[in-house]
Design a protein around this motif. Structure first.
Motif, PDB file in Angstrom:
ATOM      1  N   ALA A   6     -58.529   4.268 -57.846  1.00 59.75           N
ATOM      2  CA  ALA A   6     -58.555   5.419 -58.753  1.00 59.75           C
ATOM      3  C   ALA A   6     -57.810   6.601 -58.154  1.00 59.75           C
ATOM      4  O   ALA A   6     -57.061   7.299 -58.847  1.00 59.75           O
ATOM      5  CB  ALA A   6     -60.006   5.805 -59.057  1.00 59.75           C
ATOM      6  N   ALA A   7     -57.999   6.848 -56.854  1.00 50.64           N
ATOM      7  CA  ALA A   7     -57.307   7.949 -56.179  1.00 50.64           C
ATOM      8  C   ALA A   7     -55.796   7.719 -56.180  1.00 50.64           C
ATOM      9  O   ALA A   7     -55.012   8.668 -56.343  1.00 50.64           O
ATOM     10  CB  ALA A   7     -57.823   8.100 -54.758  1.00 50.64           C
ATOM     11  N   ALA A   8     -55.384   6.462 -56.010  1.00 47.95           N
ATOM     12  CA  ALA A   8     -53.951   6.142 -56.036  1.00 47.95           C
ATOM     13  C   ALA A   8     -53.353   6.434 -57.408  1.00 47.95           C
ATOM     14  O   ALA A   8     -52.235   6.954 -57.520  1.00 47.95           O
ATOM     15  CB  ALA A   8     -53.736   4.673 -55.664  1.00 47.95           C
ATOM     16  N   TYR A   9     -54.084   6.105 -58.464  1.00 48.90           N
ATOM     17  CA  TYR A   9     -53.630   6.435 -59.816  1.00 48.90           C
ATOM     18  C   TYR A   9     -53.521   7.952 -59.990  1.00 48.90           C
ATOM     19  O   TYR A   9     -52.538   8.470 -60.516  1.00 48.90           O
ATOM     20  CB  TYR A   9     -54.612   5.887 -60.850  1.00 48.90           C
ATOM     21  N   ASP A  10     -54.559   8.663 -59.552  1.00 52.46           N
ATOM     22  CA  ASP A  10     -54.588  10.121 -59.686  1.00 52.46           C
ATOM     23  C   ASP A  10     -53.394  10.744 -58.960  1.00 52.46           C
ATOM     24  O   ASP A  10     -52.643  11.547 -59.530  1.00 52.46           O
ATOM     25  CB  ASP A  10     -55.909  10.644 -59.108  1.00 52.46           C
ATOM     26  N   ASN A  11     -53.212  10.376 -57.695  1.00 52.03           N
ATOM     27  CA  ASN A  11     -52.120  10.932 -56.907  1.00 52.03           C
ATOM     28  C   ASN A  11     -50.747  10.492 -57.405  1.00 52.03           C
ATOM     29  O   ASN A  11     -49.751  11.170 -57.166  1.00 52.03           O
ATOM     30  CB  ASN A  11     -52.288  10.546 -55.439  1.00 52.03           C
ATOM     31  N   GLY A  12     -50.721   9.356 -58.105  1.00 51.36           N
ATOM     32  CA  GLY A  12     -49.451   8.839 -58.599  1.00 51.36           C
ATOM     33  C   GLY A  12     -48.957   9.484 -59.879  1.00 51.36           C
ATOM     34  O   GLY A  12     -47.851   9.192 -60.328  1.00 51.36           O
ATOM     35  N   GLY A  13     -49.785  10.354 -60.490  1.00 54.60           N
ATOM     36  CA  GLY A  13     -49.320  11.065 -61.677  1.00 54.60           C
ATOM     37  C   GLY A  13     -49.888  10.589 -62.990  1.00 54.60           C
ATOM     38  O   GLY A  13     -49.488  11.071 -64.057  1.00 54.60           O
ATOM     39  N   CYS A  15     -50.463  -2.038 -65.568  1.00 53.91           N
ATOM     40  CA  CYS A  15     -49.968  -0.973 -64.698  1.00 53.91           C
ATOM     41  C   CYS A  15     -50.791  -0.906 -63.412  1.00 53.91           C
ATOM     42  O   CYS A  15     -52.007  -0.811 -63.452  1.00 53.91           O
ATOM     43  CB  CYS A  15     -50.051   0.373 -65.416  1.00 53.91           C
ATOM     44  N   LEU A  16     -50.127  -0.982 -62.259  1.00 55.46           N
ATOM     45  CA  LEU A  16     -50.811  -0.907 -60.974  1.00 55.46           C
ATOM     46  C   LEU A  16     -50.065   0.028 -60.039  1.00 55.46           C
ATOM     47  O   LEU A  16     -48.838   0.139 -60.123  1.00 55.46           O
ATOM     48  CB  LEU A  16     -50.913  -2.299 -60.338  1.00 55.46           C
ATOM     49  N   PRO A  17     -50.773   0.731 -59.152  1.00 55.22           N
ATOM     50  CA  PRO A  17     -50.108   1.643 -58.221  1.00 55.22           C
ATOM     51  C   PRO A  17     -49.078   0.911 -57.369  1.00 55.22           C
ATOM     52  O   PRO A  17     -49.284  -0.235 -56.979  1.00 55.22           O
ATOM     53  CB  PRO A  17     -51.259   2.159 -57.350  1.00 55.22           C
ATOM     54  N   GLY A  18     -47.993   1.577 -57.087  1.00 54.90           N
ATOM     55  CA  GLY A  18     -46.960   0.983 -56.249  1.00 54.90           C
ATOM     56  C   GLY A  18     -45.900   0.247 -57.041  1.00 54.90           C
ATOM     57  O   GLY A  18     -44.744   0.168 -56.627  1.00 54.90           O
ATOM     58  N   GLY A  19     -46.270  -0.288 -58.204  1.00 55.42           N
ATOM     59  CA  GLY A  19     -45.301  -1.042 -58.984  1.00 55.42           C
ATOM     60  C   GLY A  19     -44.568  -0.197 -60.004  1.00 55.42           C
ATOM     61  O   GLY A  19     -43.527  -0.589 -60.516  1.00 55.42           O
ATOM     62  N   THR A  20     -45.096   0.961 -60.320  1.00 52.73           N
ATOM     63  CA  THR A  20     -44.509   1.813 -61.345  1.00 52.73           C
ATOM     64  C   THR A  20     -44.503   3.255 -60.870  1.00 52.73           C
ATOM     65  O   THR A  20     -45.542   3.783 -60.492  1.00 52.73           O
ATOM     66  CB  THR A  20     -45.328   1.726 -62.660  1.00 52.73           C
ATOM     67  N   ASP A  21     -43.329   3.885 -60.844  1.00 54.10           N
ATOM     68  CA  ASP A  21     -43.233   5.292 -60.468  1.00 54.10           C
ATOM     69  C   ASP A  21     -43.516   6.128 -61.712  1.00 54.10           C
ATOM     70  O   ASP A  21     -42.630   6.388 -62.526  1.00 54.10           O
ATOM     71  CB  ASP A  21     -41.841   5.601 -59.909  1.00 54.10           C
ATOM     72  N   GLY A  25     -43.828  15.013 -56.963  1.00 51.72           N
ATOM     73  CA  GLY A  25     -45.225  15.381 -56.770  1.00 51.72           C
ATOM     74  C   GLY A  25     -45.705  15.162 -55.347  1.00 51.72           C
ATOM     75  O   GLY A  25     -46.899  15.305 -55.065  1.00 51.72           O
ATOM     76  N   LYS A  26     -44.800  14.831 -54.427  1.00 53.51           N
ATOM     77  CA  LYS A  26     -45.142  14.670 -53.008  1.00 53.51           C
ATOM     78  C   LYS A  26     -44.424  15.757 -52.208  1.00 53.51           C
ATOM     79  O   LYS A  26     -43.220  15.988 -52.419  1.00 53.51           O
ATOM     80  CB  LYS A  26     -44.711  13.288 -52.493  1.00 53.51           C
TER      81      LYS A  26
END
Length: 426
Positions: free
Chosen positions: A36-43, A195-201, A266-267
């Motif tokens: 969940a945190a990865a999704y949040d931080n990923g935008g 959709c999974l973190p790391g696979g989609t910017d 966003g980084k």
């Protein structure tokens, strides 16, 4: 301006993140909070949390996990699954969910949606739709619903903006490119099933959608680089601060490329003066800084960045680069939240590491009934003190009350962050 939302799915089973409705294999290490945190931080703009539990015991475990996720992320949670009674809806809302969706393939849920809308407000209740017939049923109850979650391809095609408000659509595509036509048809948000973190910017896709004329939630600076005052090297210093604790973490410098890269990704990205190259913070160490807010000072020559820091900001391994005190005058800490948090930590430590003769440990040993009795007694003391014209007495009694409330909070696993988040949400 309102924007279109990009959502991500999170499937929960046995307290672990799994890969989907049918594919219940554990996703990586199964850590749902980290995911969940990865999704949040990923935008991602919001999370759709699907509880795949089969019984009440598993459902309670999922609700506890959702509560932990809500503590961790800043984006909204929309949750549903295994909801059988009004109490289940209440528990999800109290756990921190912005909306709860009910499966309209179950006839009992249609009546439950009606009841929940009256109890909690229609903005908190959505209908989860899988067939065209369910969509027709949901549209008939639209006045009592705050939105629609469409899982079937037919319903995505059948839904038009004038028929329903707040429509969220699940798609099978991992790329959001296919979602753009859906956005232009008027749906509120799109969620790719895979959709999974790391696979989609996500942020890069948002910029592409923005270029296509779709309003999305992304960073845009109100002050351009050209408007900022640079130092003799053509750079602007940046003070970096933890967005939750307000702790100053580090100071670095940006040139135009670093600033524009930060806004786009966003980084936090800086210009390394020692290496004379662009420096994405955490690229090699993993100690990334995700942007929450950037402010500029009155002279437009210094930036203040409030970030979510992963790991340590300092190369020494310390959380902050400012870990060495070279001069100090003793003073009392008067920041209310820090005082509350410090006292809370002491109480929490007493529970974990009992100390002989401690009144706090006496309360924990006696149990919840004793703690509740003391909370009630102290509340009564406040009422009595309030009748006294001397304000000193009420300050003393409120302090006693708050201490005992914090003992209760530790006993029940509630933190000050939970309380402040709930107050902010209200």
């Amino acid at each position: 301006m309102s924007w279109k939302e990009l959502l991500a799915p999170l499937f929960l089973k046995d307290k672990k993140a799994v890969c989907g409705f049918d594919d219940t294999a554990q996703y990586e290490d199964g850590d749902a909070v980290r995911l969940a945190a990865a999704y949040d931080n990923g935008g991602v703009d919001a999370l759709l949390v699907f509880d795949l539990s089969q019984d009440d015991a598993q459902h309670e475990e999922s609700i506890a996990m959702i509560k932990e996720i809500a503590r961790t992320v800043d984006i909204p949670l929309y949750a549903g699954g295994n909801i059988r009674r009004l109490e289940d809806v209440k528990k999800l809302i109290y756990a921190g969910c912005r909306k709860v969706f009910l499966n309209f393939s179950k006839e009992s849920n249609i009546e439950l949606a009606h009841e929940a809308s009256l109890r909690f407000g229609k903005d908190k209740i959505m209908a989860c739709i899988k067939t065209k017939e369910e969509m027709e049923e949901a549209l008939a109850h639209e006045v009592l619903l705050g939105g629609f979650l469409l899982l079937g391809e037919e319903e995505q095609e059948a839904c038009r903006p004038e028929e329903a408000a707040n429509v969220y659509v699940m798609t099978g595509e991992c790329s959001f490119d296919a979602a753009s036509p859906l956005f232009k048809r008027g749906v509120t948000g799109v969620c790719p099933y895979s959709c999974l973190p790391g696979g989609t910017d996500i942020r890069e896709i948002k910029h592409r959608l923005l270029e296509e004329g779709v309003a999305v939630n992304t960073f845009e600076s109100d002050v351009s680089w050209d408007e900022m005052k640079k130092n003799s090297d053509g750079m602007v210093p940046v003070v970096v601060q933890d967005y939750k604790t307000q702790e100053v973490l580090m100071v670095a410098y940006m040139n135009r490329q670093a600033f524009e890269t930060t806004v786009r990704t966003g980084k936090m990205t800086y210009w390394s003066r020692s290496r004379n190259e662009l420096w994405v913070k955490g690229l090699t160490s993993g100690h990334v800084q995700y942007v929450k807010e950037i402010c500029i000072d009155c002279d437009s020559d210094t930036l203040l960045a409030k970030v979510a820091q992963v790991g340590a900001a300092c190369h020494t391994g310390n959380k902050s680069c400012f870990y060495r005190t070279i001069l100090k005058k003793e003073y009392d800490e008067t920041n209310p939240l820090k005082v509350f948090e410090d006292v809370f930590q002491v109480i929490q430590d007493r529970k974990l590491n009992p100390k002989e003769g401690s009144y706090t440990n006496y309360l924990f040993d006696k149990g919840i009934d004793k703690i509740l009795k003391k909370v009630g007694e102290e509340a009564t003391e406040i009422i009595i003190a309030a009748k006294n014209p001397d304000a000193e007495e009420i300050k003393y009694e409120i302090s006693d009350f708050l201490y005992h409330v914090m003992v209760l909070m530790v006993q029940k696993g509630v933190t000050w962050e939970d309380i402040t988040k709930e107050l902010a949400r209200r």
